[in-house]
Scaffold this motif. Structure first.
Motif, PDB file in Angstrom:
ATOM      1  N   ALA A   1       0.860  -1.184   0.000  1.00 37.51           N
ATOM      2  CA  ALA A   1       0.000   0.000   0.000  1.00 37.51           C
ATOM      3  C   ALA A   1       0.896   1.233   0.000  1.00 37.51           C
ATOM      4  N   TRP A   2       0.353   2.331  -0.499  1.00 38.98           N
ATOM      5  CA  TRP A   2       1.091   3.584  -0.554  1.00 38.98           C
ATOM      6  C   TRP A   2       1.183   4.209   0.834  1.00 38.98           C
ATOM      7  N   ASP A   3       2.271   4.934   1.057  1.00 43.29           N
ATOM      8  CA  ASP A   3       2.473   5.614   2.328  1.00 43.29           C
ATOM      9  C   ASP A   3       3.186   6.936   2.089  1.00 43.29           C
ATOM     10  N   CYS A   4       3.306   7.728   3.134  1.00 44.39           N
ATOM     11  CA  CYS A   4       4.007   9.009   3.059  1.00 44.39           C
ATOM     12  C   CYS A   4       4.850   9.165   4.314  1.00 44.39           C
ATOM     13  N   TYR A   5       6.112   9.553   4.129  1.00 51.40           N
ATOM     14  CA  TYR A   5       6.990   9.845   5.251  1.00 51.40           C
ATOM     15  C   TYR A   5       6.864  11.335   5.532  1.00 51.40           C
ATOM     16  N   PHE A   6       6.095  11.691   6.548  1.00 55.16           N
ATOM     17  CA  PHE A   6       5.751  13.084   6.798  1.00 55.16           C
ATOM     18  C   PHE A   6       6.921  13.921   7.307  1.00 55.16           C
ATOM     19  N   ASN A   7       8.037  13.313   7.632  1.00 48.62           N
ATOM     20  CA  ASN A   7       9.217  14.092   7.980  1.00 48.62           C
ATOM     21  C   ASN A   7       9.652  14.952   6.802  1.00 48.62           C
ATOM     22  N   TYR A   8       9.603  14.378   5.597  1.00 48.30           N
ATOM     23  CA  TYR A   8      10.083  15.060   4.397  1.00 48.30           C
ATOM     24  C   TYR A   8       9.053  15.156   3.288  1.00 48.30           C
ATOM     25  N   GLY A   9       7.930  14.478   3.411  1.00 50.80           N
ATOM     26  CA  GLY A   9       6.905  14.494   2.379  1.00 50.80           C
ATOM     27  C   GLY A   9       7.109  13.444   1.300  1.00 50.80           C
ATOM     28  N   ASP A  10       8.091  12.566   1.484  1.00 47.02           N
ATOM     29  CA  ASP A  10       8.350  11.514   0.499  1.00 47.02           C
ATOM     30  C   ASP A  10       7.204  10.510   0.485  1.00 47.02           C
ATOM     31  N   GLN A  11       6.830  10.063  -0.718  1.00 43.09           N
ATOM     32  CA  GLN A  11       5.804   9.049  -0.849  1.00 43.09           C
ATOM     33  C   GLN A  11       6.398   7.793  -1.457  1.00 43.09           C
ATOM     34  N   GLY A  12       5.935   6.661  -1.003  1.00 36.57           N
ATOM     35  CA  GLY A  12       6.401   5.371  -1.496  1.00 36.57           C
ATOM     36  C   GLY A  12       5.366   4.327  -1.171  1.00 36.57           C
ATOM     37  N   TYR A  13       5.805   3.092  -1.016  1.00 31.83           N
ATOM     38  CA  TYR A  13       4.876   2.031  -0.657  1.00 31.83           C
ATOM     39  C   TYR A  13       5.615   0.989   0.168  1.00 31.83           C
ATOM     40  N   GLY A  14       4.842   0.281   0.979  1.00 27.82           N
ATOM     41  CA  GLY A  14       5.396  -0.760   1.827  1.00 27.82           C
ATOM     42  C   GLY A  14       4.458  -1.936   1.918  1.00 27.82           C
ATOM     43  N   LEU A  15       5.011  -3.056   2.370  1.00 26.87           N
ATOM     44  CA  LEU A  15       4.178  -4.239   2.586  1.00 26.87           C
ATOM     45  C   LEU A  15       3.091  -3.911   3.601  1.00 26.87           C
ATOM     46  N   LYS A  16       1.875  -4.346   3.317  1.00 27.84           N
ATOM     47  CA  LYS A  16       0.761  -4.070   4.220  1.00 27.84           C
ATOM     48  C   LYS A  16       0.959  -4.696   5.598  1.00 27.84           C
ATOM     49  N   SER A  17       1.822  -5.679   5.704  1.00 29.60           N
ATOM     50  CA  SER A  17       2.073  -6.323   6.992  1.00 29.60           C
ATOM     51  C   SER A  17       3.022  -5.511   7.869  1.00 29.60           C
ATOM     52  N   TYR A  18       3.760  -4.554   7.294  1.00 30.88           N
ATOM     53  CA  TYR A  18       4.647  -3.700   8.096  1.00 30.88           C
ATOM     54  C   TYR A  18       3.814  -2.867   9.052  1.00 30.88           C
ATOM     55  N   GLU A  19       4.426  -2.449  10.116  1.00 28.70           N
ATOM     56  CA  GLU A  19       3.717  -1.610  11.079  1.00 28.70           C
ATOM     57  C   GLU A  19       4.224  -0.175  10.975  1.00 28.70           C
ATOM     58  N   GLY A  20       3.292   0.718  10.723  1.00 27.42           N
ATOM     59  CA  GLY A  20       3.614   2.131  10.586  1.00 27.42           C
ATOM     60  C   GLY A  20       2.626   2.972  11.358  1.00 27.42           C
ATOM     61  N   SER A  21       2.719   4.259  11.171  1.00 26.10           N
ATOM     62  CA  SER A  21       1.814   5.172  11.847  1.00 26.10           C
ATOM     63  C   SER A  21       0.641   5.504  10.924  1.00 26.10           C
ATOM     64  N   ALA A  22      -0.227   6.364  11.389  1.00 27.13           N
ATOM     65  CA  ALA A  22      -1.403   6.718  10.599  1.00 27.13           C
ATOM     66  C   ALA A  22      -1.961   8.049  11.077  1.00 27.13           C
ATOM     67  N   VAL A  23      -2.630   8.720  10.176  1.00 28.29           N
ATOM     68  CA  VAL A  23      -3.476   9.857  10.511  1.00 28.29           C
ATOM     69  C   VAL A  23      -4.832   9.585   9.886  1.00 28.29           C
ATOM     70  N   ALA A  24      -5.849  10.207  10.430  1.00 30.11           N
ATOM     71  CA  ALA A  24      -7.203  10.031   9.910  1.00 30.11           C
ATOM     72  C   ALA A  24      -7.702  11.368   9.371  1.00 30.11           C
ATOM     73  N   VAL A  25      -8.466  11.295   8.294  1.00 29.22           N
ATOM     74  CA  VAL A  25      -9.047  12.487   7.684  1.00 29.22           C
ATOM     75  C   VAL A  25     -10.554  12.321   7.541  1.00 29.22           C
ATOM     76  N   ARG A  26     -11.200  13.452   7.361  1.00 32.28           N
ATOM     77  CA  ARG A  26     -12.632  13.472   7.068  1.00 32.28           C
ATOM     78  C   ARG A  26     -12.815  14.258   5.776  1.00 32.28           C
ATOM     79  N   ARG A  27     -13.594  13.685   4.866  1.00 29.44           N
ATOM     80  CA  ARG A  27     -13.866  14.337   3.581  1.00 29.44           C
ATOM     81  C   ARG A  27     -15.185  15.081   3.677  1.00 29.44           C
ATOM     82  N   LEU A  28     -15.155  16.338   3.274  1.00 30.90           N
ATOM     83  CA  LEU A  28     -16.318  17.215   3.361  1.00 30.90           C
ATOM     84  C   LEU A  28     -16.777  17.520   1.937  1.00 30.90           C
ATOM     85  N   ILE A  29     -17.901  16.968   1.535  1.00 30.26           N
ATOM     86  CA  ILE A  29     -18.403  17.101   0.178  1.00 30.26           C
ATOM     87  C   ILE A  29     -19.128  18.449   0.054  1.00 30.26           C
ATOM     88  N   PRO A  30     -18.727  19.253  -0.965  1.00 34.46           N
ATOM     89  CA  PRO A  30     -19.401  20.569  -1.116  1.00 34.46           C
ATOM     90  C   PRO A  30     -20.831  20.436  -1.594  1.00 34.46           C
TER      91      PRO A  30
END
Length: 130
Positions: free
Chosen positions: A101-130
């Motif tokens: 799955a795709w991921d982002c390293y928020f220290n620098y903004g780099d985007q890449g991908y990792g195995l879904k079994s790896y353990e990483g962090s997360a943020v949650a968002v809410r989408r607001l439809i106009p």
């Protein structure tokens, strides 16, 4: 692209109500430049690193979703100070190998991908439809 005519964009007034500590992150556009939705960053953070499936479940449990790679770029541009200095899961499976799955390293903004079994962090968002 036709450069001989002007493009007119009409933006409707919109009022967005944010919950306490929720942060407006910006407008998400489609490939033609039209507004898809507005994005808010939820304040919750997971207490432990999570694999992709658990990160998705966590985001749902706090009333949101994992951000898309496009939304992660918007978060990095507009909310960098509110993001963990870690790589965080996106909601998008890699197109060529569903075990990634795709991921982002928020220290620098780099985007890449990792195995879904790896353990990483997360943020949650809410989408607001106009």
């Amino acid at each position: 692209m036709n450069t001989t005519t002007n493009t007119h964009i009409q933006l409707a007034a919109i009022a967005i109500e944010l919950a306490p500590s929720e942060r407006y992150s910006g407008t998400v556009l489609d490939e033609t430049g039209l507004v898809l939705h507005h994005l808010s960053l939820l304040p919750a953070r997971p207490d432990v690193r999570k694999n992709w499936d658990d990160a998705k479940a966590w985001a749902t449990s706090v009333g949101g979703d994992l951000p898309s790679p496009q939304e992660q770029a918007l978060l990095f541009a507009n909310c960098r100070d509110a993001l963990p200095k870690a790589w965080c899961w996106s909601n998008k499976t890699h197109e060529q190998d569903a075990s990634y799955a795709w991921d982002c390293y928020f220290n620098y903004g780099d985007q890449g991908y990792g195995l879904k079994s790896y353990e990483g962090s997360a943020v949650a968002v809410r989408r607001l439809i106009p």
